[in-house]
Design a protein around this motif. Structure first.
Motif, PDB file in Angstrom:
ATOM      1  N   ILE A 120      26.603   0.428  25.744  1.00 27.99           N
ATOM      2  CA  ILE A 120      25.731   1.594  25.865  1.00 27.99           C
ATOM      3  C   ILE A 120      26.061   2.401  27.118  1.00 27.99           C
ATOM      4  O   ILE A 120      26.057   3.635  27.090  1.00 27.99           O
ATOM      5  N   GLU A 121      26.378   1.715  28.207  1.00 28.33           N
ATOM      6  CA  GLU A 121      26.735   2.428  29.435  1.00 28.33           C
ATOM      7  C   GLU A 121      28.014   3.241  29.230  1.00 28.33           C
ATOM      8  O   GLU A 121      28.084   4.420  29.616  1.00 28.33           O
ATOM      9  N   LYS A 122      29.030   2.632  28.606  1.00 30.27           N
ATOM     10  CA  LYS A 122      30.287   3.352  28.349  1.00 30.27           C
ATOM     11  C   LYS A 122      30.061   4.526  27.398  1.00 30.27           C
ATOM     12  O   LYS A 122      30.622   5.606  27.583  1.00 30.27           O
ATOM     13  N   SER A 123      29.220   4.319  26.385  1.00 26.15           N
ATOM     14  CA  SER A 123      28.957   5.376  25.406  1.00 26.15           C
ATOM     15  C   SER A 123      28.189   6.529  26.037  1.00 26.15           C
ATOM     16  O   SER A 123      28.406   7.692  25.694  1.00 26.15           O
ATOM     17  N   THR A 124      27.286   6.223  26.970  1.00 19.96           N
ATOM     18  CA  THR A 124      26.534   7.272  27.657  1.00 19.96           C
ATOM     19  C   THR A 124      27.465   8.160  28.469  1.00 19.96           C
ATOM     20  O   THR A 124      27.332   9.392  28.470  1.00 19.96           O
ATOM     21  N   LYS A 125      28.430   7.537  29.157  1.00 17.07           N
ATOM     22  CA  LYS A 125      29.408   8.311  29.924  1.00 17.07           C
ATOM     23  C   LYS A 125      30.277   9.149  28.988  1.00 17.07           C
ATOM     24  O   LYS A 125      30.612  10.294  29.291  1.00 17.07           O
ATOM     25  N   LYS A 126      30.660   8.562  27.852  1.00 12.51           N
ATOM     26  CA  LYS A 126      31.462   9.294  26.875  1.00 12.51           C
ATOM     27  C   LYS A 126      30.678  10.476  26.320  1.00 12.51           C
ATOM     28  O   LYS A 126      31.216  11.575  26.161  1.00 12.51           O
ATOM     29  N   LEU A 127      29.385  10.260  26.039  1.00 11.62           N
ATOM     30  CA  LEU A 127      28.549  11.336  25.517  1.00 11.62           C
ATOM     31  C   LEU A 127      28.416  12.460  26.536  1.00 11.62           C
ATOM     32  O   LEU A 127      28.397  13.645  26.172  1.00 11.62           O
ATOM     33  N   GLN A 128      28.338  12.111  27.798  1.00 12.87           N
ATOM     34  CA  GLN A 128      28.274  13.125  28.849  1.00 12.87           C
ATOM     35  C   GLN A 128      29.524  14.000  28.798  1.00 12.87           C
ATOM     36  O   GLN A 128      29.450  15.239  28.881  1.00 12.87           O
ATOM     37  N   GLU A 129      30.698  13.366  28.661  1.00 13.68           N
ATOM     38  CA  GLU A 129      31.957  14.108  28.584  1.00 13.68           C
ATOM     39  C   GLU A 129      31.986  15.009  27.338  1.00 13.68           C
ATOM     40  O   GLU A 129      32.424  16.160  27.396  1.00 13.68           O
ATOM     41  N   ILE A 130      31.490  14.483  26.226  1.00 15.79           N
ATOM     42  CA  ILE A 130      31.443  15.248  24.968  1.00 15.79           C
ATOM     43  C   ILE A 130      30.526  16.455  25.113  1.00 15.79           C
ATOM     44  O   ILE A 130      30.870  17.571  24.705  1.00 15.79           O
ATOM     45  N   ASN A 131      29.355  16.255  25.702  1.00 11.25           N
ATOM     46  CA  ASN A 131      28.406  17.356  25.900  1.00 11.25           C
ATOM     47  C   ASN A 131      28.994  18.447  26.794  1.00 11.25           C
ATOM     48  O   ASN A 131      28.846  19.641  26.530  1.00 11.25           O
ATOM     49  N   GLU A 132      29.661  18.030  27.875  1.00 10.01           N
ATOM     50  CA  GLU A 132      30.267  18.995  28.789  1.00 10.01           C
ATOM     51  C   GLU A 132      31.362  19.798  28.087  1.00 10.01           C
ATOM     52  O   GLU A 132      31.483  21.016  28.279  1.00 10.01           O
ATOM     53  N   ALA A 133      32.159  19.099  27.268  1.00 10.42           N
ATOM     54  CA  ALA A 133      33.235  19.781  26.542  1.00 10.42           C
ATOM     55  C   ALA A 133      32.663  20.807  25.564  1.00 10.42           C
ATOM     56  O   ALA A 133      33.153  21.949  25.473  1.00 10.42           O
ATOM     57  N   TYR A 134      31.630  20.413  24.843  1.00  6.24           N
ATOM     58  CA  TYR A 134      31.027  21.313  23.857  1.00  6.24           C
ATOM     59  C   TYR A 134      30.408  22.531  24.545  1.00  6.24           C
ATOM     60  O   TYR A 134      30.560  23.670  24.086  1.00  6.24           O
ATOM     61  N   GLU A 135      29.710  22.309  25.664  1.00  6.25           N
ATOM     62  CA  GLU A 135      29.113  23.416  26.407  1.00  6.25           C
ATOM     63  C   GLU A 135      30.198  24.362  26.922  1.00  6.25           C
ATOM     64  O   GLU A 135      30.033  25.579  26.931  1.00  6.25           O
ATOM     65  N   SER A 136      31.316  23.796  27.363  1.00  2.00           N
ATOM     66  CA  SER A 136      32.426  24.595  27.873  1.00  2.00           C
ATOM     67  C   SER A 136      32.981  25.508  26.764  1.00  2.00           C
ATOM     68  O   SER A 136      33.220  26.701  26.997  1.00  2.00           O
ATOM     69  N   ILE A 137      33.164  24.947  25.572  1.00  2.97           N
ATOM     70  CA  ILE A 137      33.693  25.737  24.455  1.00  2.97           C
ATOM     71  C   ILE A 137      32.678  26.807  24.025  1.00  2.97           C
ATOM     72  O   ILE A 137      33.046  27.951  23.744  1.00  2.97           O
ATOM     73  N   LYS A 138      31.400  26.450  23.987  1.00  2.00           N
ATOM     74  CA  LYS A 138      30.359  27.417  23.637  1.00  2.00           C
ATOM     75  C   LYS A 138      30.375  28.607  24.604  1.00  2.00           C
ATOM     76  O   LYS A 138      30.321  29.768  24.194  1.00  2.00           O
ATOM     77  N   ASN A 139      30.455  28.315  25.886  1.00  2.00           N
ATOM     78  CA  ASN A 139      30.469  29.384  26.906  1.00  2.00           C
ATOM     79  C   ASN A 139      31.721  30.249  26.779  1.00  2.00           C
ATOM     80  O   ASN A 139      31.665  31.474  26.889  1.00  2.00           O
ATOM     81  N   GLU A 140      32.835  29.565  26.540  1.00  2.00           N
ATOM     82  CA  GLU A 140      34.108  30.278  26.394  1.00  2.00           C
ATOM     83  C   GLU A 140      34.075  31.251  25.226  1.00  2.00           C
ATOM     84  O   GLU A 140      34.611  32.368  25.310  1.00  2.00           O
ATOM     85  N   ARG A 141      33.411  30.850  24.137  1.00  2.00           N
ATOM     86  CA  ARG A 141      33.398  31.663  22.930  1.00  2.00           C
ATOM     87  C   ARG A 141      32.150  32.539  22.811  1.00  2.00           C
ATOM     88  O   ARG A 141      31.993  33.285  21.833  1.00  2.00           O
ATOM     89  N   GLY A 142      31.257  32.431  23.773  1.00  2.00           N
ATOM     90  CA  GLY A 142      30.054  33.254  23.754  1.00  2.00           C
ATOM     91  C   GLY A 142      29.068  32.855  22.676  1.00  2.00           C
ATOM     92  O   GLY A 142      28.301  33.701  22.173  1.00  2.00           O
ATOM     93  N   GLU A 143      29.062  31.563  22.322  1.00  2.00           N
ATOM     94  CA  GLU A 143      28.135  31.054  21.307  1.00  2.00           C
ATOM     95  C   GLU A 143      26.842  30.615  21.969  1.00  2.00           C
ATOM     96  O   GLU A 143      26.835  30.144  23.104  1.00  2.00           O
ATOM     97  N   SER A 144      25.733  30.761  21.254  1.00  2.00           N
ATOM     98  CA  SER A 144      24.434  30.369  21.819  1.00  2.00           C
ATOM     99  C   SER A 144      24.081  28.964  21.373  1.00  2.00           C
ATOM    100  O   SER A 144      24.648  28.456  20.425  1.00  2.00           O
TER     101      SER A 144
END
Length: 251
Positions: A227-251
């Protein structure tokens, strides 16, 4: 710190807190004592009162409540729309927390250990936005009285909770000041091509969230290490998704 990152860190702190109290229930809602639909409804009614105890339901609290709905639906088959209706009604009746808790204990013969576990989960919700408001504490005190938990025991539970929460918060703040390696490419993290349509990226993101979400893994009985490893992985996934959303101007 962005909302998504804050949410991931707070979830892990609260997961560690909840694991510390697993002697009371076996952790999450996957305890040995079977959950009934009636108990699910009582739990949601009390969650509503804690969430609205400070006068508002924050975005982070709403997320935890939504995850709890999913967990209860999965484990009891209760109708999610019914849980949502109960929540919406009971959050406007905060002053009735004692009466609902007393009825919960009497009708379902709530034992002491389970009552302590429920109080611990309510504390999770109260702390979820980073602040334990005095009005939220009063609601939890009312619930504790209804559960038959005396003030001295409640104070001891809250003290342990606060000590553990504060220790992990300090550890996180220290780690934020240390050098961290460069982030991986956002598209690489999600495993999608750079020219993928946003709908494809969003679908892939949701698949990864389901795969790595700590609440789901905790409900499946995974180890603390996983669970600890998955939480860190999820953090990385969330950051990546937010980065792409911002880059593409998606809400």
């Amino acid at each position: 710190m962005g909302t998504i990152l804050f949410y991931a860190i707070i979830f892990w702190v609260l997961y560690k807190l909840f694991a510390k109290f697993k002697f009371a229930s076996g952790g999450s809602f996957s305890n040995r004592r079977a959950f009934s639909q009636d108990e699910a409804k009582f739990l949601v009614a009390l969650l509503a009162k804690v969430a609205k105890g400070d006068g508002r339901v924050s975005e982070l609290e709403a997320r935890l409540v939504s995850q709890t709905f999913d967990d209860l639906v999965r484990k009891t088959g209760v109708d999610r729309a019914e849980l949502k209706a109960i929540f919406d009604t009971e959050k406007e009746l905060v002053d009735e927390a004692y009466e609902v808790a007393l009825e919960y204990r009497q009708k379902l013969h709530l034992d002491r250990q389970t009552a302590i576990a429920r109080i611990t989960f309510f504390l999770n919700l109260a702390y979820f936005d980073g602040e334990f408001h005095p009005d939220e504490r009063k609601v939890i005190e009312d619930i504790s009285r209804g559960f038959g938990i005396d003030r001295a025991l409640l104070d001891a539970i809250i003290l342990r909770f606060e000590q553990f929460y504060n220790a992990h918060s300090r550890h996180y703040n220290r780690s934020q000041n240390t050098h961290s390696p460069a982030r991986r490419d956002a598209y690489e993290v999600l495993g999608v091509a750079r020219d993928s349509e946003f709908g494809v990226i969003k679908k892939r993101y949701r698949e990864l969230v389901r795969k790595y979400h700590p609440d789901i893994l905790m409900g499946q009985g995974e180890s603390e290490e996983v669970i600890e490893k998955s939480t860190k992985k999820l953090q990385e996934i969330n950051e990546a998704y937010e980065s792409i959303k911002n880059e593409r101007g998606e809400s």
